[in-house]
Write a protein that holds these residues in place. Structure first.
Motif, PDB file in Angstrom:
ATOM      1  N   ASP A   1      -3.087  -3.284  -7.699  1.00  0.00           N
ATOM      2  CA  ASP A   1      -2.682  -2.134  -8.498  1.00  0.00           C
ATOM      3  C   ASP A   1      -2.916  -0.822  -7.770  1.00  0.00           C
ATOM      4  O   ASP A   1      -2.493   0.232  -8.232  1.00  0.00           O
ATOM      5  N   SER A   2      -3.590  -0.900  -6.639  1.00  0.00           N
ATOM      6  CA  SER A   2      -3.854   0.278  -5.826  1.00  0.00           C
ATOM      7  C   SER A   2      -3.683  -0.109  -4.374  1.00  0.00           C
ATOM      8  O   SER A   2      -4.094  -1.199  -3.967  1.00  0.00           O
ATOM      9  N   LEU A   3      -3.100   0.780  -3.594  1.00  0.00           N
ATOM     10  CA  LEU A   3      -2.846   0.476  -2.189  1.00  0.00           C
ATOM     11  C   LEU A   3      -3.824   1.204  -1.267  1.00  0.00           C
ATOM     12  O   LEU A   3      -3.554   1.379  -0.088  1.00  0.00           O
ATOM     13  N   VAL A   4      -4.975   1.590  -1.801  1.00  0.00           N
ATOM     14  CA  VAL A   4      -5.953   2.317  -0.996  1.00  0.00           C
ATOM     15  C   VAL A   4      -6.750   1.344  -0.126  1.00  0.00           C
ATOM     16  O   VAL A   4      -6.945   0.186  -0.491  1.00  0.00           O
ATOM     17  N   PRO A   5      -7.227   1.775   1.028  1.00  0.00           N
ATOM     18  CA  PRO A   5      -8.081   0.931   1.861  1.00  0.00           C
ATOM     19  C   PRO A   5      -9.492   0.849   1.285  1.00  0.00           C
ATOM     20  O   PRO A   5      -9.860   1.617   0.383  1.00  0.00           O
ATOM     21  N   LEU A   6     -10.275  -0.045   1.824  1.00  0.00           N
ATOM     22  CA  LEU A   6     -11.625  -0.277   1.303  1.00  0.00           C
ATOM     23  C   LEU A   6     -12.511   0.964   1.337  1.00  0.00           C
ATOM     24  O   LEU A   6     -13.243   1.213   0.373  1.00  0.00           O
ATOM     25  N   PRO A   7     -12.506   1.774   2.406  1.00  0.00           N
ATOM     26  CA  PRO A   7     -13.412   2.923   2.422  1.00  0.00           C
ATOM     27  C   PRO A   7     -13.192   3.923   1.292  1.00  0.00           C
ATOM     28  O   PRO A   7     -14.094   4.704   0.978  1.00  0.00           O
ATOM     29  N   ASP A   8     -12.005   3.910   0.674  1.00  0.00           N
ATOM     30  CA  ASP A   8     -11.717   4.851  -0.406  1.00  0.00           C
ATOM     31  C   ASP A   8     -12.038   4.302  -1.788  1.00  0.00           C
ATOM     32  O   ASP A   8     -11.961   5.032  -2.786  1.00  0.00           O
ATOM     33  N   ALA A   9     -12.388   3.024  -1.876  1.00  0.00           N
ATOM     34  CA  ALA A   9     -12.516   2.365  -3.176  1.00  0.00           C
ATOM     35  C   ALA A   9     -13.588   2.999  -4.052  1.00  0.00           C
ATOM     36  O   ALA A   9     -13.350   3.298  -5.229  1.00  0.00           O
TER      37      ALA A   9
END
Length: 306
Positions: A153-161
């Motif tokens: 549901d989100s295409l953000v990378p892990l560091p932004d989670a």
């Protein structure tokens, strides 16, 4: 006027189906012809959307929620042998208990295990209480049972989670920093941390990628499977419980709005709360009162139709 009501769920308040029905009721009261197409993006309602589009059979398993309490979770067996599992069914975000420092994804691991050995596995990510980088899931699974795609549901990378999603799950600013450090310290996820979707559901995207799964945009998958096509409509109405900067990073309303812009079809996006308007489309805040959500949507549909 021909209008399409295609909202996502308002988590903990209205399902996508109920929200679409309320919008369509209002649109018709305002004199429009209205069709309903509830949408999802990997989070809550994903399996329901796929069931409407493709059929199948519901199965159930008792698994622990994010805090270890046993509850019954559904999964969907599609006609082609694919098992559809939603993280939000296993470890849902519960507004009555927000504690991302302790929330575990173990229940999702158990729900995946309960599917047995399907021909294929589709895991929907979104709407979870967790920011554990899949640590709980990996206590249960050291391998996936079948070839697996993950609808994020989100295409953000892990560091932004942690920065983007931990506050929604109850984290203080200090806890956000601690959670970010935890995720950064998971060496087993390092090779997958930069993937789009790795940060979905508090890092579950990275955990499943590390087990061999393919990460895909959940909103696009659901819209394509559901046959979403804005052409031929004068107005498309979508939205969710809270519209903020994350709405455009893979959420269903953001993808609906993007496709409407490409098709040059008017799109209105509502939010129970609007923290940050969605760029390039009408963004409309509802009252913010969960008890009025259905009434708000009926009135919004009536107003837009007129």
């Amino acid at each position: 006027m021909r209008a399409l009501a295609c909202p996502a769920s308002l988590k903990g308040v209205l399902t996508a189906d109920a929200a679409a029905a309320a919008l369509a009721e209002g649109l018709r009261r305002g004199g429009a012809e209205a069709d309903e197409l509830p949408v999802a993006d990997g989070g809550e309602g994903t399996a329901d959307a796929l069931f409407r589009a493709r059929g199948g059979a519901w199965r159930r398993a008792v698994v622990p929620d994010a805090f270890g309490r046993a509850h019954e979770a559904r999964w969907l067996a599609l006609p082609d042998g694919t098992a559809v599992v939603e993280a939000a069914e296993a470890v849902p975000l519960d507004p009555a208990r927000l504690d991302p420092m302790r929330a575990s994804s173990r229940g999702l691991g158990e729900l995946i295990a309960a599917t047995g050995s399907p021909a294929a596995l589709l895991v929907g990510l979104g709407g979870t209480a967790t920011v554990d980088g899949g640590a709980g899931l990996r206590e249960v699974l050291d391998a996936l049972p079948s070839p697996t795609r993950v609808a994020c549901d989100s295409l953000v990378p892990l560091p932004d989670a942690a920065r983007l999603y931990a506050p929604q799950k109850g984290a203080t600013p200090e806890q956000v920093e601690e959670l970010a450090a935890r995720l950064a310290g998971m060496d087993e996820l390092a090779s997958f941390a930069g993937l789009p979707g790795a940060g979905a559901a508090g890092g579950l995207g990275a955990a499943l990628a590390a087990l061999g799964a393919e990460l895909v945009p959940g909103a696009a998958l659901v819209l394509d499977t559901s046959g979403f096509d804005p052409t031929g409509y004068d107005l498309v109405v979508t939205g969710e419980g809270k519209v903020d900067r994350t709405t455009a990073t893979g959420k269903a309303p953001g993808e609906v709005a993007r496709r409407c812009r490409e098709a040059r079809v008017r799109c209105a996006v509502f939010g129970g709360i609007v923290a940050e308007p969605l760029e390039g489309v009408e963004t409309i805040a509802l009252s913010g009162d969960p008890a009025r959500a259905r009434e708000d949507l009926v009135e919004l549909g009536r107003r837009l139709a007129r």
